[in-house]
Design an enzyme around this catalytic site. Structure first.
Site, PDB file in Angstrom:
ATOM      1  N   GLU B 314      37.473  38.022  38.201  1.00 16.89           N
ATOM      2  CA  GLU B 314      38.481  38.401  39.207  1.00 16.89           C
ATOM      3  C   GLU B 314      39.329  39.576  38.728  1.00 16.89           C
ATOM      4  OE1 GLU B 314      40.387  34.625  38.926  1.00 16.89           O
ATOM      5  OE2 GLU B 314      38.910  33.590  40.148  1.00 16.89           O
ATOM      6  N   CYS B 410      44.079  27.613  44.479  1.00 14.23           N
ATOM      7  CA  CYS B 410      45.281  28.450  44.455  1.00 14.23           C
ATOM      8  C   CYS B 410      45.518  29.136  45.794  1.00 14.23           C
ATOM      9  CB  CYS B 410      45.222  29.472  43.329  1.00 14.23           C
ATOM     10  SG  CYS B 410      43.843  30.600  43.398  1.00 14.23           S
TER      11      CYS B 410
END
Lengths: 642, 642
Positions: B314, B410
């Site tokens: 990421e 998240c």
């Protein structure tokens, strides 16, 4: 008589294009690989594979180090040595190889079992992890190596070692009660067993290969059963959540219609399927091979002959999914594709298979090795922007520069053995027909039915699109099948100075010869613009340049950076010119435009302001030669505005 | 008086565009997330996070389950609840939250430590793995949640719990001998501590945040030291071969000039840096923030406000590396970018920061949640071909359909808290200046220096490009700074029916008001073709459509498959029309061509035959609304031939 290749020891290649690569095998790669296997190369990943055998042979003390398939480095080296000795005698090298073979013999278990990982590390775990253990894969490479070494030297010791191992495998696996009803996690032993059958004539080996192929993917998946065992320990963490497609064990092989999973596993299996279709006259296997081949070459293959487009797990993905900048296209997979294509060509006598074989050999396989033979590509992208190939990101697997050696060192020795055995691709003989498949200069003794006949092929291909085939006088008429490559726009055959008529069948121009003959073949094959099927999303609006079998690419060195900003004008002529970089190579010049980056307001990443275009000239080099002049951008598929 | 947002409880949003999304928070997401946290949703990944707290509180028996940061799911839920209760009272919800807070209080250790993973699983390992343990990250989310809950309800219990924990952190970390000289592996506690400072005025919390920021990346890397410890066990296998860039600990923060590593970690850190620059009047931090912001928005951000282009880890990669079909662009990263931009806008009074905030909120953040609030995107590509997003391949991370819930959950709660706190982005006040940042209908009590003043903003933006701002009579003149968005081609301000002059400074049109006023703002912002800097290799030769803040995309549903085969004609008009799918939404129609796939000879993957083109019309919808009508291809950057 089955159609077959010429024994390597009867072919002497002296070719303008190929010899410089082939010579690397004996001059550079075999010695270099020997050093790598003995951990003598600085800054290269450790191999330890010779030491593993010495430890297993009790010639040294220590512990096993390396991957489960570490033994295959030695096998592939010996195979390359075998191929090399077939055409170039080298006493010192042969002595070195003999010593290694002696060690291998001592490392073999009493019962024939041969694998240093399991022997040294986990003898009790033998055959318990077919999915990940790679024992049968390693065995297959040993068999291939032993056959090559036997053919190259006439020596039987290595062959005896692997036959003993093959016998153990035949006793261990099979449908009978008490035997293991499994199949290899990585196909390869099937090819090895078939080669062993070819040199020994022992039907048992062929049947063992057939069992592995017939059993694969039938009923409950064997690997999932293994993994469901209590306490099962993964060797490869990435194998968690295992997908049987990965190893082509998701379906019985005859029901497989699309090329799935790990590309190398796939094509090695297809090779064995093709061999079995031939030897067992198995129509259902033949049909499966045809379907799988068709799926690859019409939907899942790069223009360079690369296959396996996913950077993760080296996999096939889906039809027309051929991304250019984050693909995998492992060198070994293209080698496997060439081997599969050769088998299909020989079985069908259809030259279109060779079009693909040639594509793979001239482009991806050759790109895998540097011109100096000292560094290698595992991954073969069609578009590289070095700055974006960053450690621990989505493009980490794309290397903008060839690597010295690898921990998992399959590609370098595989390229070496391919170059050393290139002769097998040139001709096929069947009874009194000689098929001329590749245009590579050679001097060869051709074993036809009832006689041997001397043949010389002379050419500057692919620089020039012509060759001369000199055939000595045969005792009886022979048919010569001259491949008409898919890129030939015209095709002319002269025999002894006179234009000869020919009949074309499945891509071969057939002529009949009954005297000493000088056959001149010439065809027009200018550089051309190539389009991809528009379903290949990555290539829409783009063109590639191809001249003969060579795909071309742009390099930053010749064209500046940001190759994505270049457009070619396909209405203008493609200029062919001799390379200033490499002898005997044609480079291409085309007209186009460049989207100007300098005038863009760099404070803005996005803007309504349309970027300017300026006229430019683009220069292209053959794809296999990229990254031989330093690190920089590279691009095969070029944008076009017309 | 520092520039600041309006307390959420004073803002009542009733907006044509946003309310349908915001209302999902209380009506769908908060209840749904409650079920997820209690493992009541079928087919969704298990959470167990409420149960973990109950076990730690001795209200239940059992073992910890989940990730090291599992507690943050509860924290983010409570934060969203806090934001929601600020504007929509809900007794039952508040009671539910109070009960959870009681459990959290009981789960807290005697000394203030709060983390169910370490408390239940490895109490002796507390603070020993700052890199992977996520204790400080989790603490930060608890602090943010407690502050939101206190502001939303006025109740102090949760605040007291986290202050006790914050005090322990202050005693544990710092430069003094005997304290740990480390910093968090995932930044977040800095933001939490600063928010705690904002509500309590306790300078100690601000200093603790400053210590973490000042120490980060200075001298020997703390995480590499941790990992070099004998017997160190990795929590995350992918952290082997750790790159300090990943956590922005490769350099002291003031020396960082490019946005590196994990995008969410990066922007959370930049938020804290911006806060500290403001509160500590730290010029060097301010300059670092400006450089990092500039690097992101001029070189590393998608047109949708997405950041972090690598699908692995990421991560940010390198300048201009913005691939469209295998990027990551996590929803949470864009949320962090909006938070960073808001802080920068408030500190600089420069509206261009809000242009980016708006871009992120209207596009990537909103795309993260389905229109029914029940499924979510983690990953936000700009080009999707569902068939190629295959399990265990290079594009596995790209999901062609929003997911119900995630093991690492998240994004859903982060989107929920962002929607629930959207009010913070609308206005900034400083002394007697009111900055109007976003065009969202609301009725708000604005706390200016020495007085509160009622303001109503009424608009159908982004459908219409105008709004009315009604301001009650102030006691003394006030300045109103009206944002002139970067997409406004004209800009007109009317006050009480008369055109009003204004001075533009840093993207704000300033006017002075001293009586009850009705301000009408209108600007032309038609749909436009947007080009990317040609250094963005992925976007050369392509255009995007943008209208106001909304980026548009093509969907297969409207345009057929193979969106890559479409070309748009930028010389033709872009037709704006009301959406037949969604009320209040404008869709766009443009002229173009389609590369014809049907007439291509499918037996050939590559050919000299140029594909045909046919005229076509293309229809585009707002990017955030994609994948709300089933699975299909989607594309933002369209090819153009002019």
């Amino acid at each position: 008589m089955q159609p077959k290749s010429i024994p390597l020891e009867q072919i002497n290649i002296q070719d303008l294009f190929w010899s410089k690569h082939i010579d690397l095998v004996k001059n550079v790669i075999i010695p270099y690989q020997w050093e790598a296997m003995n951990d003598l190369i600085e800054d290269a990943e450790s191999s330890h594979c010779i030491e593993n055998f010495k430890i297993a042979a009790k010639e040294a003390e220590g512990a096993f180090y390396g991957a489960v398939f570490q033994d295959t480095d030695v096998a592939k080296w010996l195979e390359a040595v075998g191929f090399s000795l077939a055409t170039h005698k080298d006493e010192a090298l042969e002595k070195m190889a003999d010593r290694v073979i002696e060690t291998i013999g001592k490392a073999q278990c009493e019962d024939g079992y041969l694998n240093t990982y399991f022997t040294l590390k986990a003898p009790e775990d033998r055959w318990t992890d077919l999915c990940e253990g790679h024992e049968l894969y390693t065995a297959g490479h040993m068999m291939e190596a032993a056959v090559a070494y036997y053919k190259g030297t006439g020596k039987k010791r290595f062959l005896e070692i692997v036959m003993k191992f093959a016998d153990l495998i035949c006793e261990t696996f099979g449908s009978e009660a008490g035997k293991i009803h499994g199949y290899p996690g990585h196909q390869e032993v099937e090819i090895g067993l078939i080669k062993l059958y070819e040199v020994t004539g022992n039907q048992r080996y062929l049947e063992m290969a057939k069992y592995f192929i017939d059993t694969r993917g039938v009923g409950e998946n064997y690997f999932l059963k293994e993994m469901a065992r209590p306490g099962y320990q993964y060797i490869f963490p990435e194998f968690k959540d295992y997908d049987p497609r990965y190893s082509q064990s998701h379906l019985p092989v005859r029901e497989q219609e699309t090329a799935e999973g790990h590309a190398v596993r796939a094509v090695y299996m297809y090779c064995a399927m093709a061999d079995l279709a031939k030897y067992c006259k198995d129509e259902s296997l033949y049909k499966a091979c045809m379907k799988l081949w068709d799926n690859i070459v019409t939907k899942r293959m790069y223009i360079t002959g690369g296959i396996g487009s996913s950077g993760i797990l080296e996999r096939f993905t889906t039809d027309y999914d051929l991304p250019n900048e984050y693909n995998y296209s492992e060198s070994c997979a293209s080698i496997g594709l060439a081997l599969f294509g050769l088998r299909m060509a020989q079985m069908t006598k259809d030259a279109t298979f060779i079009d693909v074989v040639e594509r793979a050999l001239y482009n991806t396989v050759l790109a895998g090795i540097a011109l100096d033979g000292k560094s290698f590509f595992y991954v073969n992208p069609l578009e590289v922007w070095p700055e974006a190939c960053i450690h621990r990101t989505s493009k980490e697997h794309v290397k903008p520069i060839r690597q010295k050696w690898f921990g998992v060192a399959c590609c370098p020795p595989n390229i070496a053995r391919t170059l050393a055995s290139l002769g097998q691709y040139i001709y096929t003989v069947e009874e009194r027909t000689l098929f001329v498949q590749l245009f590579i200069s050679n001097d060869t003794c051709i074993p036809l039915e009832n006689e041997n006949i001397q043949v010389q092929l002379t050419t500057c291909f692919p620089q020039n699109n012509s060759y001369t085939l000199h055939i000595a006088k045969p005792n009886a008429p022979i048919k010569v099948a001259l491949r008409v490559p898919d890129y030939a726009e015209t095709y002319k055959v002269m025999v002894n100075g006179e234009e000869a008529p020919y009949a074309v069948e499945k891509g071969y121009a057939y002529i009949l010869i009954d005297a000493e003959s000088e056959i001149n073949v010439s065809f027009l094959a200018p550089a051309r613009w190539i389009y991809a099927n528009p379903s290949v999303r990555a290539d829409v609006g783009k063109v590639a340049l191809q001249r003969g079998p060579l795909v071309y690419c742009l390099e930053e060195k010749d064209n500046g950076d940001n190759l994505s900003s270049l457009y070619v004008d396909t209405t203008k002529a493609i200029e062919e010119m001799p390379s200033a970089n490499w002898k005997g190579i044609v480079e291409l010049k085309v007209s186009g435009k460049r989207v100007e980056t300098e005038s863009w307001d760099k404070a803005k990443l996005y803007s309504t302001h349309k970027p300017k275009m300026v006229d430019t000239t683009l220069q292209a080099i053959p794809y296999p030669y990229w990254n031989n002049r330093g690190v920089g951008e590279m691009l095969v598929w070029m944008k076009t505005f017309n």
